[in-house]
Design an enzyme around this catalytic site. Structure first.
Site, mmCIF file in Angstrom:
data_model
loop_
_atom_site.group_PDB
_atom_site.id
_atom_site.type_symbol
_atom_site.label_atom_id
_atom_site.label_comp_id
_atom_site.label_asym_id
_atom_site.label_seq_id
_atom_site.Cartn_x
_atom_site.Cartn_y
_atom_site.Cartn_z
ATOM 1 N N ASP A 10 -41.833 12.692 25.255
ATOM 2 C CA ASP A 10 -43.121 12.648 26.187
ATOM 3 C C ASP A 10 -44.218 13.134 25.618
ATOM 4 O O ASP A 10 -44.578 14.283 26.070
ATOM 5 C CB ASP A 10 -42.738 13.276 27.565
ATOM 6 C CG ASP A 10 -41.347 12.723 28.209
ATOM 7 O OD1 ASP A 10 -41.396 11.480 27.997
ATOM 8 O OD2 ASP A 10 -40.440 13.384 28.485
ATOM 9 N N LEU A 60 -38.274 2.714 31.409
ATOM 10 C CA LEU A 60 -39.356 2.173 32.360
ATOM 11 C C LEU A 60 -39.172 1.906 33.704
ATOM 12 O O LEU A 60 -40.241 1.741 34.457
ATOM 13 C CB LEU A 60 -39.712 0.671 31.617
ATOM 14 C CG LEU A 60 -40.039 0.755 30.218
ATOM 15 C CD1 LEU A 60 -40.133 -1.034 29.692
ATOM 16 C CD2 LEU A 60 -40.892 1.403 29.582
ATOM 17 N N LYS A 61 -38.050 2.272 34.065
ATOM 18 C CA LYS A 61 -37.511 2.369 35.376
ATOM 19 C C LYS A 61 -38.317 1.004 36.118
ATOM 20 O O LYS A 61 -39.118 1.282 37.269
ATOM 21 C CB LYS A 61 -38.291 3.607 36.076
ATOM 22 C CG LYS A 61 -37.621 5.073 35.601
ATOM 23 C CD LYS A 61 -38.065 6.093 36.350
ATOM 24 C CE LYS A 61 -37.339 7.613 35.732
ATOM 25 N NZ LYS A 61 -37.669 7.614 34.280
ATOM 26 N N LEU A 62 -38.071 0.090 35.759
ATOM 27 C CA LEU A 62 -38.448 -1.248 36.544
ATOM 28 C C LEU A 62 -37.987 -1.453 37.876
ATOM 29 O O LEU A 62 -36.915 -1.033 38.225
ATOM 30 C CB LEU A 62 -38.091 -2.538 35.726
ATOM 31 C CG LEU A 62 -38.426 -2.263 34.288
ATOM 32 C CD1 LEU A 62 -37.817 -3.604 33.661
ATOM 33 C CD2 LEU A 62 -39.981 -2.583 34.155
ATOM 34 N N HIS A 63 -39.010 -1.822 38.781
ATOM 35 C CA HIS A 63 -38.697 -1.757 40.318
ATOM 36 C C HIS A 63 -39.665 -2.852 40.897
ATOM 37 O O HIS A 63 -41.016 -2.261 41.072
ATOM 38 C CB HIS A 63 -38.940 -0.445 41.032
ATOM 39 C CG HIS A 63 -38.235 -0.214 42.105
ATOM 40 N ND1 HIS A 63 -38.284 0.851 42.816
ATOM 41 C CD2 HIS A 63 -37.745 -1.132 43.194
ATOM 42 C CE1 HIS A 63 -37.704 0.618 44.160
ATOM 43 N NE2 HIS A 63 -37.402 -0.480 44.187
ATOM 44 N N ILE A 65 -39.819 -7.112 42.460
ATOM 45 C CA ILE A 65 -39.220 -8.360 42.901
ATOM 46 C C ILE A 65 -38.200 -8.721 41.743
ATOM 47 O O ILE A 65 -38.685 -8.869 40.506
ATOM 48 C CB ILE A 65 -39.862 -9.422 43.588
ATOM 49 C CG1 ILE A 65 -40.853 -10.170 42.620
ATOM 50 C CG2 ILE A 65 -40.789 -8.870 44.824
ATOM 51 C CD1 ILE A 65 -41.641 -11.321 43.256
ATOM 52 N N THR A 68 -39.914 -10.674 38.851
ATOM 53 C CA THR A 68 -41.002 -10.137 38.145
ATOM 54 C C THR A 68 -40.247 -9.157 36.918
ATOM 55 O O THR A 68 -40.524 -8.981 35.897
ATOM 56 C CB THR A 68 -41.870 -9.084 38.898
ATOM 57 O OG1 THR A 68 -42.677 -9.769 39.745
ATOM 58 C CG2 THR A 68 -42.842 -8.400 38.119
ATOM 59 N N GLY A 204 -35.379 16.963 26.504
ATOM 60 C CA GLY A 204 -37.061 16.719 26.238
ATOM 61 C C GLY A 204 -37.521 18.125 26.011
ATOM 62 O O GLY A 204 -37.494 18.546 24.620
ATOM 63 N N ARG A 205 -38.026 18.903 26.770
ATOM 64 C CA ARG A 205 -38.852 19.801 26.642
ATOM 65 C C ARG A 205 -37.958 21.128 25.729
ATOM 66 O O ARG A 205 -38.646 21.890 24.692
ATOM 67 C CB ARG A 205 -39.385 20.616 27.700
ATOM 68 C CG ARG A 205 -40.612 19.711 28.328
ATOM 69 C CD ARG A 205 -40.946 20.265 29.668
ATOM 70 N NE ARG A 205 -40.180 19.522 30.559
ATOM 71 C CZ ARG A 205 -40.453 19.280 31.910
ATOM 72 N NH1 ARG A 205 -41.342 20.258 32.432
ATOM 73 N NH2 ARG A 205 -39.642 18.716 32.945
#
Length: 224
Positions: A10, A60-63, A65, A68, A204-205
């Protein structure tokens, strides 16, 4: 995989991100690139990180319809990601289409409940029941939709693993013993998550913000 640790990169500056991966790559198993990185650097940035020689996880946490989300999955084929996330709350049809559109070697996993949320947050969004119950419901939906697995906190992964023996489980929000939890509310240690059935440990951190990231990654690796 031999090393389940994926570094959550990140970092907005691409060159700094590449330098960090180069420092720690001997002690991690892959790199997770989230929305912040992808929106800033796009396909070029993903290719640059992939040149480090580690699997890339596109968080990417696609959300949206189903059509799409399927189109979005097709657009990232060329990047050959090892893992891509979609929101399990997008529904069965969306998850089915996402999996059908994914590359043959890409695991599609459903995000159940963000590790920054707790039961009170669920109540405020109109969701009844405990975080555990909510995650278990969405895990069952993801399995029935044909996904490879889910993203869940370390507090739920043990129960989900018992329910879904062949599932692929990504656990974020991990903190080594003694680390500050920051904005994460449902945290466990990397070792505990691994013992409970986690396939991938997203960290991550505790690595990226450490005074010595390489040593921090080495120390985490030594606990697994």
């Amino acid at each position: 995989m031999s090393n389940p640790v994926f570094l959550a990169l990140d970092i907005p500056r691409l060159e700094a991100g590449k330098a960090l991966v180069d420092k720690v790559k001997a002690h991690i198993g892959g790199v997770k690139l989230g929305m912040e990185f992808f929106y800033a650097h796009g396909h070029h940035g993903v290719h640059e990180i992939a040149h480090c020689g580690l699997p890339v996880f596109l968080d990417l946490k696609l959300h949206d319809i189903p059509n799409t989300v399927a189109a979005a999955m097709q657009s990232i084929h060329v990047l050959e990601p090892a893992i891509v996330t979609v929101h399990a709350s997008g529904g069965r049809a969306m998850m089915e289409d996402a999996k059908a559109a994914a590359g043959e070697n890409t695991k599609v996993v459903g995000v159940t409940m963000l590790t920054s949320l707790d039961e009170r947050d669920l109540e405020r969004t109109g969701v009844d029941g405990s975080p555990h119950d909510h995650v278990m419901r969405l895990a069952e939906l993801a399995e029935n939709a044909g996904l490879d697995g889910i993203v869940c906190s370390g507090q739920e992964v043990g129960a989900v693993h018992k329910q879904w023996k062949q599932g692929f489980f990504v656990v974020p929000g991990l903190r080594p013993a003694g680390s500050a939890s920051g904005d994460q509310k449902r945290v466990v240690t990397p070792r505990q998550a691994r013992d409970d059935g986690a396939s991938v440990l997203v960290i991550g951190r505790p690595i990226s913000k450490a005074d010595d990231p390489e040593q921090a990654a080495r120390d985490i690796e030594a606990t697994l």
